[in-house]
Design a protein around this motif. Structure first.
Motif, mmCIF file in Angstrom:
data_model
loop_
_atom_site.group_PDB
_atom_site.id
_atom_site.type_symbol
_atom_site.label_atom_id
_atom_site.label_comp_id
_atom_site.label_asym_id
_atom_site.label_seq_id
_atom_site.Cartn_x
_atom_site.Cartn_y
_atom_site.Cartn_z
ATOM 1 N N MET A 66 0.841 -1.184 0.000
ATOM 2 C CA MET A 66 0.000 0.000 0.000
ATOM 3 C C MET A 66 0.881 1.240 0.000
ATOM 4 N N LEU A 67 0.442 2.281 -0.707
ATOM 5 C CA LEU A 67 1.183 3.530 -0.719
ATOM 6 C C LEU A 67 1.193 4.141 0.677
ATOM 7 N N ASP A 68 2.224 4.921 0.929
ATOM 8 C CA ASP A 68 2.387 5.556 2.229
ATOM 9 C C ASP A 68 1.477 6.784 2.315
ATOM 10 N N PRO A 69 0.464 6.775 3.194
ATOM 11 C CA PRO A 69 -0.423 7.939 3.306
ATOM 12 C C PRO A 69 0.325 9.220 3.661
ATOM 13 N N ASN A 70 1.393 9.104 4.460
ATOM 14 C CA ASN A 70 2.166 10.293 4.822
ATOM 15 C C ASN A 70 2.857 10.907 3.617
ATOM 16 N N GLN A 71 3.336 10.052 2.704
ATOM 17 C CA GLN A 71 3.955 10.574 1.488
ATOM 18 C C GLN A 71 2.926 11.285 0.618
ATOM 19 N N LEU A 72 1.730 10.724 0.563
ATOM 20 C CA LEU A 72 0.664 11.378 -0.198
ATOM 21 C C LEU A 72 0.359 12.766 0.365
ATOM 22 N N ARG A 73 0.359 12.889 1.671
ATOM 23 C CA ARG A 73 0.034 14.179 2.294
ATOM 24 C C ARG A 73 1.166 15.183 2.152
ATOM 25 N N LYS A 74 2.415 14.693 2.211
ATOM 26 C CA LYS A 74 3.554 15.604 2.223
ATOM 27 C C LYS A 74 4.118 15.875 0.831
ATOM 28 N N ASP A 75 3.960 14.936 -0.093
ATOM 29 C CA ASP A 75 4.603 15.085 -1.402
ATOM 30 C C ASP A 75 3.718 14.500 -2.500
ATOM 31 N N LEU A 76 2.491 14.998 -2.586
ATOM 32 C CA LEU A 76 1.515 14.476 -3.547
ATOM 33 C C LEU A 76 1.990 14.578 -4.995
ATOM 34 N N PRO A 77 2.624 15.673 -5.443
ATOM 35 C CA PRO A 77 3.063 15.758 -6.841
ATOM 36 C C PRO A 77 4.011 14.625 -7.249
ATOM 37 N N THR A 78 4.896 14.216 -6.338
ATOM 38 C CA THR A 78 5.821 13.120 -6.657
ATOM 39 C C THR A 78 5.066 11.817 -6.860
ATOM 40 N N VAL A 79 4.073 11.555 -6.014
ATOM 41 C CA VAL A 79 3.267 10.342 -6.143
ATOM 42 C C VAL A 79 2.500 10.347 -7.455
ATOM 43 N N VAL A 80 1.887 11.478 -7.782
ATOM 44 C CA VAL A 80 1.118 11.604 -9.026
ATOM 45 C C VAL A 80 2.024 11.343 -10.227
ATOM 46 N N SER A 81 3.216 11.941 -10.207
ATOM 47 C CA SER A 81 4.160 11.774 -11.324
ATOM 48 C C SER A 81 4.626 10.325 -11.442
ATOM 49 N N ALA A 82 4.902 9.684 -10.293
ATOM 50 C CA ALA A 82 5.366 8.294 -10.317
ATOM 51 C C ALA A 82 4.300 7.364 -10.872
ATOM 52 N N LEU A 83 3.053 7.565 -10.478
ATOM 53 C CA LEU A 83 1.972 6.718 -10.994
ATOM 54 C C LEU A 83 1.743 6.951 -12.481
ATOM 55 N N GLN A 84 1.980 8.170 -12.949
ATOM 56 C CA GLN A 84 1.878 8.449 -14.387
ATOM 57 C C GLN A 84 2.895 7.621 -15.169
ATOM 58 N N ARG A 85 4.055 7.365 -14.557
ATOM 59 C CA ARG A 85 5.074 6.532 -15.210
ATOM 60 C C ARG A 85 4.612 5.088 -15.339
ATOM 61 N N ARG A 86 3.595 4.721 -14.569
ATOM 62 C CA ARG A 86 2.996 3.391 -14.689
ATOM 63 C C ARG A 86 1.746 3.419 -15.554
ATOM 64 N N GLY A 87 1.470 4.588 -16.143
ATOM 65 C CA GLY A 87 0.297 4.709 -17.002
ATOM 66 C C GLY A 87 -0.986 4.918 -16.243
ATOM 67 N N LEU A 88 -0.908 5.385 -14.986
ATOM 68 C CA LEU A 88 -2.097 5.579 -14.164
ATOM 69 C C LEU A 88 -2.290 7.049 -13.827
ATOM 70 N N SER A 89 -3.547 7.456 -13.805
ATOM 71 C CA SER A 89 -3.889 8.812 -13.427
ATOM 72 C C SER A 89 -4.456 8.801 -12.014
ATOM 73 N N PHE A 90 -3.819 9.547 -11.120
ATOM 74 C CA PHE A 90 -4.250 9.603 -9.726
ATOM 75 C C PHE A 90 -5.319 10.674 -9.576
ATOM 76 N N ASP A 91 -6.410 10.327 -8.911
ATOM 77 C CA ASP A 91 -7.533 11.245 -8.724
ATOM 78 C C ASP A 91 -7.218 12.205 -7.571
ATOM 79 N N VAL A 92 -6.580 13.312 -7.919
ATOM 80 C CA VAL A 92 -6.162 14.290 -6.909
ATOM 81 C C VAL A 92 -7.372 14.898 -6.209
#
Length: 451
Positions: free
Chosen positions: A1-27
């Protein structure tokens, strides 16, 4: 599971990383859930502070002999609201965690961009002899047979398996059954005797909590074989005779599940790391997403055997362990004298739980191509967070472990590779030297005379 703390502190990095997997994160959805969570927490903290203040005020009023009726009424109303807020927070957390359970791991920075297997990057290849003009193993010198044509005279029986179970099953008889067993024994002996893995015998049936922990559920439910549905009338009791909750049970798709989940809900002493575990088990997969590929032969079966490698390590050691595990799988192929190449998977082709994956692909002469025979992945803390698998550092609170897994190897695909690469023009198959001690010294498998 993704780290909820990382999502809260560094959401743009998570969004960009998931895009590299071909996924769009619902911000928008995440921000809405976060806003609800924060609002509930703020109100909870405010009420708790007010409760303490009112309690203190009531004491002061009573000590002075003054009326505290209003304050007491307010104090009595606060617990009910706090209980409601606790329920609201649990609901938000459940929705957030349920959503995060469906999201794959973030790719490591070294993972190449790409959408499919065509974007994977070859790292190296190993050939037991000289390469042909195209860089692949040279032709055999005669028209190669595929493993089905070679195997059937040696005891490979699809028709009997079809009568027993249906399509995508096989039965092995005689010399080819012994060769299959020899491969598994050789792999286990190599991994335990030379690479330091502890051999394990694990259950073939696991509960749904285990599969949620290792990441097979909820995403890959259709790829699993369901055995028993939880909640039946029959009551199960634990060792103390107490009732235990019933869960859905599934056949394992790999012993990665059982080996990795052996540290679920536990804190591993630092001195015990790393854990190196291996097991030879059957694996069961419905192949729901295979789209009818590889219907002929043994490449894609509902039931197959695999020798699995798992390492559970300190986070600082996981990428060194990853390269080590790839080398352990390579050693199997080298000892068998099978041509192979190592491929680094792109973001779009990696498995759900992987942060980085190498595939080993073996050469199949009849197909004139490379086919996957092992996949070795570093999952970092992705599975450990889902399983609550931690270690205790020398100082501080327990932290999440890193988990790695890899095939060492898929036995059926190794059998395919041996048949095709060691075939002779007369239809016989030479036995690789490394397997001869497991074959009673036999150097060749000969087709049955009536085949």
């Amino acid at each position: 599971m993704l780290d909820p703390n990382q999502l809260r502190k560094d959401l743009p990095t998570v969004v960009s990383a998931l895009q590299r997997r071909g996924l769009s994160f619902d911000v928008e959805r995440f921000n809405a859930l976060e806003a609800r969570r924060k609002a509930v927490q703020v109100e909870t903290e405010t009420l708790q502070a007010r409760r303490n203040a009112v309690s203190k005020l009531i004491g002061q009023l009573k000590s002075k002999g003054e009326d505290a009726t209003a304050e007491m009424a307010e104090s009595q109303a606060i617990p009910a609201r706090l209980k409601q807020l606790e329920s609201d927070l649990a609901q938000v957390q459940e929705e957030l965690n349920g959503w995060l359970m469906t999201l794959p791991n973030l790719p490591h920075e070294s993972v190449p961009a790409g959408e499919s297997e065509v974007d994977n990057v070859e790292v190296r290849r190993w050939l037991p002899g000289q390469a042909g003009s195209d860089g692949n193993p040279p032709a055999l010198g005669f028209e190669p047979r595929d493993h089905v044509s070679l195997g059937e005279p040696l005891g490979l029986d699809f028709e009997a398996a079809r009568k027993l179970s249906g399509a995508r099953f096989m039965m092995l008889r005689g010399p080819i059954a012994r060769l299959h067993r020899a491969l598994a024994q050789f792999m286990l002996d190599l991994q335990t005797g030379e690479h330091g893995y502890q051999e394990c015998y694990t259950p073939y049936i696991v509960n749904s909590s285990t599969l949620f922990g290792t990441g097979q559920l909820p995403k890959f439910k259709d790829d699993m074989f369901w055995v028993t549905k939880g909640g039946d009338d029959e009551e199960q009791l634990d060792e103390q005779g107490k009732p235990i909750a019933r869960e859905d049970l599934y056949l394992i798709s790999t012993s990665e599940i059982t080996l990795t989940a052996s540290v679920r809900d536990s804190i591993v002493p630092l001195a015990d790391l790393p854990l190196r575990l291996t097991a030879h088990t059957p694996c069961f997969r419905s192949e729901a997403g295979s789209g009818g590929r590889d219907m002929r032969g043994m490449i894609r079966q509902h039931q197959f055997d695999k020798v699995e490698m798992v390492q559970i390590v300190h986070p600082d050691d996981s990428y060194r362990a990853h390269e080590e595990m790839v080398a352990h799988a390579e050693t199997v192929l080298q000892r068998l004298g099978l041509p192979y190449r190592v491929v680094l998977l792109c973001g779009g082709d990696m498995g759900f739980g992987a942060a980085k994956t190498y595939d080993l692909e073996v050469w199949l002469p009849a197909q004139n191509t490379w086919r996957e025979i092992s996949s070795v992945s570093n999952c970092e803390a992705f599975q450990a967070r889902r399983m609550q698998a931690r270690y205790r550092p020398e100082k501080g609170k327990p932290e999440y472990l890193h988990t790695l897994n890899g095939s060492g190897l898929a036995v059926g695909r190794a059998l395919v590779a041996v048949l095709e690469n060691y075939q002779q023009e007369d239809g016989s198959v030479s036995v690789p030297e490394a397997l001869r001690p497991y074959m009673g010294g036999a150097q060749r498998l000969e087709p049955a005379k009536n085949a």
